[in-house]
Design a protein around this motif. Sequence first.
Motif, PDB file in Angstrom:
ATOM      1  N   ALA A  75       1.403 -21.593  11.797  1.00 47.76           N
ATOM      2  CA  ALA A  75       2.072 -22.343  10.816  1.00 47.76           C
ATOM      3  C   ALA A  75       1.690 -21.984   9.439  1.00 47.76           C
ATOM      4  N   HIS A  76       0.355 -21.765   9.101  1.00 45.72           N
ATOM      5  CA  HIS A  76      -0.691 -21.790   8.436  1.00 45.72           C
ATOM      6  C   HIS A  76      -0.635 -20.322   6.806  1.00 45.72           C
ATOM      7  N   ALA A  77      -0.386 -20.099   5.990  1.00 45.08           N
ATOM      8  CA  ALA A  77      -0.717 -18.702   5.244  1.00 45.08           C
ATOM      9  C   ALA A  77      -1.303 -17.713   5.663  1.00 45.08           C
ATOM     10  N   ASP A  78      -2.695 -18.638   6.221  1.00 47.18           N
ATOM     11  CA  ASP A  78      -3.746 -17.861   6.075  1.00 47.18           C
ATOM     12  C   ASP A  78      -4.359 -17.029   7.877  1.00 47.18           C
ATOM     13  N   PHE A  79      -3.128 -16.927   8.029  1.00 44.43           N
ATOM     14  CA  PHE A  79      -3.097 -16.834   9.672  1.00 44.43           C
ATOM     15  C   PHE A  79      -3.040 -15.099  10.025  1.00 44.43           C
ATOM     16  N   VAL A  80      -4.084 -14.769  10.809  1.00 42.53           N
ATOM     17  CA  VAL A  80      -4.853 -13.309  10.655  1.00 42.53           C
ATOM     18  C   VAL A  80      -3.166 -12.025  10.602  1.00 42.53           C
ATOM     19  N   VAL A  81      -2.655 -12.437  10.919  1.00 43.79           N
ATOM     20  CA  VAL A  81      -1.347 -11.460  10.625  1.00 43.79           C
ATOM     21  C   VAL A  81      -0.513 -11.978   9.739  1.00 43.79           C
ATOM     22  N   TYR A  82      -1.393 -12.620   8.396  1.00 40.92           N
ATOM     23  CA  TYR A  82      -0.200 -13.036   7.869  1.00 40.92           C
ATOM     24  C   TYR A  82      -1.122 -12.260   6.273  1.00 40.92           C
ATOM     25  N   ARG A  83      -2.915 -12.594   6.207  1.00 44.09           N
ATOM     26  CA  ARG A  83      -3.616 -11.501   5.755  1.00 44.09           C
ATOM     27  C   ARG A  83      -3.572  -9.647   5.726  1.00 44.09           C
ATOM     28  N   LEU A  84      -3.069  -9.980   6.515  1.00 44.49           N
ATOM     29  CA  LEU A  84      -3.170  -8.541   7.344  1.00 44.49           C
ATOM     30  C   LEU A  84      -1.925  -8.003   6.814  1.00 44.49           C
ATOM     31  N   MET A  85      -1.187  -8.528   6.847  1.00 46.83           N
ATOM     32  CA  MET A  85       0.312  -7.527   5.394  1.00 46.83           C
ATOM     33  C   MET A  85       0.169  -7.834   4.718  1.00 46.83           C
ATOM     34  N   HIS A  86      -0.753  -8.573   4.080  1.00 50.22           N
ATOM     35  CA  HIS A  86      -0.621  -9.210   2.767  1.00 50.22           C
ATOM     36  C   HIS A  86       0.093 -10.046   2.148  1.00 50.22           C
ATOM     37  N   ALA A  87       1.018 -10.700   3.224  1.00 50.91           N
ATOM     38  CA  ALA A  87       1.833 -11.800   2.778  1.00 50.91           C
ATOM     39  C   ALA A  87       1.490 -12.804   1.796  1.00 50.91           C
ATOM     40  N   GLY A  88       2.529 -13.354   0.640  1.00 52.37           N
ATOM     41  CA  GLY A  88       2.330 -14.276  -0.148  1.00 52.37           C
ATOM     42  C   GLY A  88       2.088 -15.638   0.338  1.00 52.37           C
ATOM     43  N   PRO A  89       1.689 -16.355  -0.019  1.00 51.68           N
ATOM     44  CA  PRO A  89       1.329 -17.936   0.454  1.00 51.68           C
ATOM     45  C   PRO A  89       2.642 -18.603   0.544  1.00 51.68           C
ATOM     46  N   VAL A 127       9.098 -18.178  12.459  1.00 53.46           N
ATOM     47  CA  VAL A 127       8.438 -18.949  12.242  1.00 53.46           C
ATOM     48  C   VAL A 127       8.073 -18.570  10.119  1.00 53.46           C
ATOM     49  N   ARG A 128       7.881 -17.864  10.537  1.00 56.24           N
ATOM     50  CA  ARG A 128       7.488 -17.889   8.616  1.00 56.24           C
ATOM     51  C   ARG A 128       8.824 -17.867   8.036  1.00 56.24           C
ATOM     52  N   PHE A 129       9.821 -16.959   8.773  1.00 54.36           N
ATOM     53  CA  PHE A 129      10.845 -16.505   8.024  1.00 54.36           C
ATOM     54  C   PHE A 129      12.054 -17.663   7.943  1.00 54.36           C
ATOM     55  N   LEU A 130      12.482 -18.504   9.042  1.00 56.55           N
ATOM     56  CA  LEU A 130      12.667 -19.552   9.328  1.00 56.55           C
ATOM     57  C   LEU A 130      12.589 -21.201   8.493  1.00 56.55           C
ATOM     58  N   GLY A 131      10.754 -20.634   9.047  1.00 60.08           N
ATOM     59  CA  GLY A 131      10.418 -22.165   7.763  1.00 60.08           C
ATOM     60  C   GLY A 131      10.175 -22.072   6.243  1.00 60.08           C
TER      61      GLY A 131
END
Length: 247
Positions: free
Chosen positions: A43-57, A137-141
């Motif tokens: 649920a947090h933007a610093d999750f490892v998958v989001y960091r690897l994807m270089h996803a925005g906050p 959860v990122r998309f729907l949340g």
Amino acid sequence: MTFWEHLDVLRADLFRMLLVAAVCGGVAFAGKEPLFDLVLAPAHADFVVYRLMHAGPFRLELVNVGLTEQFMVHVRTAFCVGLLMASPYLVYVLYSFVPPALYPRERRLARRIVLGGYAMFVAGVLVNYFIVFPLTVRFLGTYQVSSDIHNLLSLQSYVDTLLMMSLVFGILFEIPVVSWLLALFGLLQSEWMQRYWRHALVVIVTVAAVITPTGDVFTLAVVSLPIWLLYEASILIVRAVERKKSL
């Protein structure tokens, strides 16, 4: 041993299994902070998958809407994590009860089934935790039809979805093991699986639609893709079994 002596051994094994599971559940319950740091990490933007994807906050707000909800979520989560922690011992005890009644060849086959099935179940849980659930959860949340509308996700909905999808993916990852076993007994052929791939795709999408918490296309695609890859991997496994049997 007699039949009743076997039952006594089984009863003792079940008691030890319940004891170990209870202890692991108690440890998980006592470690509330690290437990929910792990559960709430996607649920947090610093999750490892989001960091690897270089996803925005992004910001995902979880709320509690019931008087007993947080405590019950804590108990339920600790119970499930405790079972997962105790699962190597539980599988070992269950397996050790069966081999004395098997022939050597059957014992080797049972060992492969148990180890392969357990490894694939754990792999399914990890794939869901690190890939499928975070993307969902990122998309729907964070999805909004208007900037005037803010998303508030209940804690119970979040945790229940995580636990349910973890269990489902653990079971779905048994597809290659089941396919290997069916091919071993001549009940499944790679030619059939290739010929009816369109039917399999319809079944996969249907299963994905049933197990996903929502009916949106994005979640359906995220859930369907790993199942389809498992189906393709199962074809290769069945083909390898056929090639080995033909030698």
